[in-house]
Design an enzyme around this catalytic site. Structure first.
Site, mmCIF file in Angstrom:
data_model
loop_
_atom_site.group_PDB
_atom_site.id
_atom_site.type_symbol
_atom_site.label_atom_id
_atom_site.label_comp_id
_atom_site.label_asym_id
_atom_site.label_seq_id
_atom_site.Cartn_x
_atom_site.Cartn_y
_atom_site.Cartn_z
ATOM 1 C CG PHE A 229 -2.379 -0.152 0.917
ATOM 2 C CD1 PHE A 229 -2.821 -1.037 -0.035
ATOM 3 C CD2 PHE A 229 -3.326 0.596 1.597
ATOM 4 C CE1 PHE A 229 -4.172 -1.177 -0.320
ATOM 5 C CE2 PHE A 229 -4.674 0.470 1.333
ATOM 6 C CZ PHE A 229 -5.102 -0.419 0.368
ATOM 7 C CD GLN B 164 -6.062 9.915 2.806
ATOM 8 O OE1 GLN B 164 -6.819 8.943 2.806
ATOM 9 N NE2 GLN B 164 -4.847 9.869 3.342
ATOM 10 C CG HIS C 39 -8.535 7.466 -2.338
ATOM 11 N ND1 HIS C 39 -8.189 6.968 -3.569
ATOM 12 C CD2 HIS C 39 -8.266 6.477 -1.442
ATOM 13 C CE1 HIS C 39 -7.741 5.724 -3.428
ATOM 14 N NE2 HIS C 39 -7.764 5.411 -2.144
ATOM 15 C CG LEU D 227 -11.880 4.592 -2.713
ATOM 16 C CD1 LEU D 227 -11.472 6.055 -2.728
ATOM 17 C CD2 LEU D 227 -11.708 4.014 -1.316
ATOM 18 C CD GLU E 148 -3.274 3.447 -1.268
ATOM 19 O OE1 GLU E 148 -2.106 3.262 -0.896
ATOM 20 O OE2 GLU E 148 -4.025 4.305 -0.761
ATOM 21 N NE ARG F 211 -5.025 6.095 0.588
ATOM 22 C CZ ARG F 211 -5.990 5.488 1.263
ATOM 23 N NH1 ARG F 211 -6.741 6.203 2.095
ATOM 24 N NH2 ARG F 211 -6.206 4.200 1.137
ATOM 25 C CG HIS G 93 -11.183 8.138 1.073
ATOM 26 N ND1 HIS G 93 -12.305 7.328 0.951
ATOM 27 C CD2 HIS G 93 -10.208 7.343 1.597
ATOM 28 C CE1 HIS G 93 -12.019 6.112 1.379
ATOM 29 N NE2 HIS G 93 -10.765 6.095 1.794
ATOM 30 N NE ARG H 224 -7.603 7.047 6.338
ATOM 31 C CZ ARG H 224 -7.675 6.067 5.435
ATOM 32 N NH1 ARG H 224 -6.970 4.958 5.584
ATOM 33 N NH2 ARG H 224 -8.431 6.197 4.363
#
Length: 598
Positions: free
Chosen positions: A137, A251, A253, A270, A273, A304, A368, A402
């Site tokens: 990730f 955040q 995304h 979404l 990821e 991100r 997000h 995050r």
């Protein structure tokens, strides 16, 4: 606690309501609320003394949209990983505005909590050897994101709900909590409406847990559904006298679906990821793999905020698609691998006429996650005695940005932390009696709600919610500056003026719920705008072109609280230092070797 009875009232504005007594009221039926309830029972609390309430059907929460994975340093593929490295990555991604103690509380607990979930039947994806699999990730030094295909959040919540039901933990659906009730700095209950019947409900409670999510659906493009993440938790806590923190950090995304291409109902939803975590690549409309210019080392798996700003820059330069996005392409991977690792994404795009295994999809940034929330201590307790906040409702774990995979981790880790603390608190006993105060405040609030319902004004609340989303998107979006933030606050003041003339249906109508969402949204939007205006630097998800640099003197958290005459008062507080173990991990400088995916 004994069952309450409603005392007679001479208040001419009083309305009927149902009183209910419970030791612990949990507001929010997602992973954080469910895990808190489970921990309480595991600590010996009688399930009959707990009640979980949610605005929607039980188990239908934003948790289900967190698809990519959940972090924990199991070391399945990378045995050199550990909780301290996980903490170091979290602090680096948060640009060192995180509360180190809270970060450590999460990262230390996660390996055991993942194994616990496995024992409870969560369908984790497996390695050939049968271990819990872990994927890459963004911005992580090692493969530590455990996953269940690309439906991790959905599977997590199903596992927790089944566990809670096996423990006979009571829950109530379609209940909108609109006010917390306090007496001399401690929580005494909450006022709510049954959205199915329109009945008013009064919960007398020694302890209330806010697990009501975040606030990103207050933006025009967002990954939530419109009726969730509307700021309920932060707004309820602030109204009760608690403080908020880090509200400026929202955040975006990088990969939300492009509504102009796939339909308005999909706009901002979404694209996990995990697509990039499994090797997905980003291209502009000219066919350039543009992350080579912005992040040649980490490429699509950079933080991100970095990837989102890169996409935004490509769109601003005119290198986007005709629909206003860029291309995310994983077609170089084997089709069977894609279907196995990304089943929900494959199914979703197949329904829209797109084969994820052979062609790219179009994406653009979407709001997000709110890193900000309610100020809590190490146990999750707010400034109000007996009031706790967990999950996305609380602040402290994520700092300025995050780390992907940490949202689900926070929900179950702090569900456990808060559950332990509340169980110990209940064991000590509480002889306080706030019955008169409770009912007086409840009657006043219910009378106001009765007046709101059926208001025959000129503006539907849903219209003003849409306008509010435009204000935040335009003035507190991916880029913010002095002029835009001031203009956003002015626009918010004008919107408040329009909100005094609402057209609202009865208490079972969607417009009544929208009106309550609007009240929460106005408060939270002001906290976001004022906090963003206060922070005169760029850090993490907060990017100000008029203050483009990160200022070491701004390694402080912005705190929002009620000031004189009800105005918002802002202050700052310094950030603590991490433990020696985490400092050593930071000094070691671990970093993802992205090119293993090439």
């Amino acid at each position: 606690m004994t069952e309450s009875s409603r005392p007679p009232s001479d208040d001419s504005r009083s309305v009927d309501y149902e009183p209910h007594a419970v030791d612990v009221l949990i507001v929010g039926a997602g992973a954080a609320g469910a895990r808190t309830a489970i921990q309480l029972v595991d600590c010996g609390v009688d399930p009959a003394d707990i009640l979980v309430v949610g605005k929607r059907r039980h188990g239908d929460a934003h948790t289900t949209w967190a698809r990519g994975g959940i972090n924990g340093a199991l070391g399945t593929h990378d045995p050199e990983d550990g909780w301290a490295v996980h903490a170091a990555d979290t602090l680096n991604e948060g640009h060192h505005l995180n509360d180190p103690a809270k970060v450590e509380a999460v990262t230390r607990r996660m390996p055991a909590l993942l194994r616990e979930l496995d024992a409870w039947g969560m369908p984790f994806s497996r390695t050939d050897e049968g271990d819990i699999d872990q994927r890459y990730f963004g911005a992580q030094s090692f493969r530590r994101t455990a996953f269940a295909g690309d439906h991790t959040g959905e599977s997590l919540l199903e596992t927790l709900v089944e566990r809670a039901q096996s423990l006979s933990i009571p829950y109530r659906e379609n209940v909108f909590v609109s006010k917390l009730l306090t007496d001399e700095g401690r929580i005494v209950g909450a006022a709510a409406t049954d959205l199915d019947t329109g009945d008013f409900l009064l919960f007398e409670a020694d302890t209330v847990v806010l697990a009501a999510g975040g606030y990103t659906s207050l933006y025009r493009r967002h990954s939530s559904r419109d009726d969730e993440n509307t700021g309920d938790g932060p707004a309820l806590a602030y109204d009760a006298g608690a403080r908020l923190m880090d509200m400026e950090f929202v955040q975006f995304h990088p990969t939300g679906m492009v509504g102009a291409r796939y339909g308005d109902e999909w706009d901002g939803r979404l694209v996990t990821e995990a697509v990039r975590g499994e090797g997905g690549r980003l291209y502009n409309a000219q066919g350039d793999r543009f992350m080579e210019r912005y992040s040649p080392d980490q490429m699509e798996l950079d933080a991100r905020d970095v990837v989102a700003r890169a996409i935004d820059a490509e769109l601003a330069a005119g290198r986007g698609t005709e629909y206003g996005g860029v291309y995310l392409d994983i077609s170089h991977r084997d089709p069977a691998f894609i279907r196995e690792r990304l089943p929900r994404m494959s199914e979703r795009f197949a329904d829209l006429g797109v084969d994820l295994a052979t062609e790219p999809v179009e994406v653009a940034p979407t709001a997000h996650y709110g890193m900000g929330g309610v100020v809590v201590d190490d146990d999750g307790e707010t400034d109000i005695e007996g009031l706790y906040a967990v999950g996305e409702t609380m602040a402290g774990v994520h700092g300025a940005n995050r780390l992907g995979g940490n949202s689900l981790a926070e929900t179950i880790a702090y569900g456990q932390v808060a559950g332990d603390a509340i169980a110990a608190r209940l064991a000590e006993g509480n002889d306080a009696d706030a019955d008169a105060t409770l009912h007086t405040a409840a009657r006043r609030h219910f009378a106001d709600l009765a007046t709101l319902a059926g208001s025959d004004g000129s503006t539907p609340p849903e219209t003003l919610l849409d306008d509010l989303r435009e204000i935040l998107w335009d003035h507190a979006g991916i880029h913010r500056d002095e002029a835009g933030l001031v203009a956003g606050l002015d626009a918010l003041t004008a919107l408040r003026g329009r909100a005094i003339d609402l057209d609202v249906g009865d208490r079972t109508s969607r417009s009544f719920e929208f009106a309550l969402n609007l009240q929460f949204g106005l408060l939270v939007a002001e906290a976001v705008l004022r906090s963003a205006h206060e922070r005169t630097e760029s850090r993490g998800a907060h990017h100000r072109p008029d203050y483009p640099d990160t200022d070491p003197d701004w390694r402080r958290n912005v705190v929002v609280e009620r000031g004189t005459l009800g105005a918002m008062a802002l202050s700052t507080t310094p950030v603590d230092e991490p433990s020696a173990a985490v400092r050593d991990a930071l000094d070691a400088g671990y970093e993802l070797d992205y090119h293993q995916l090439e």
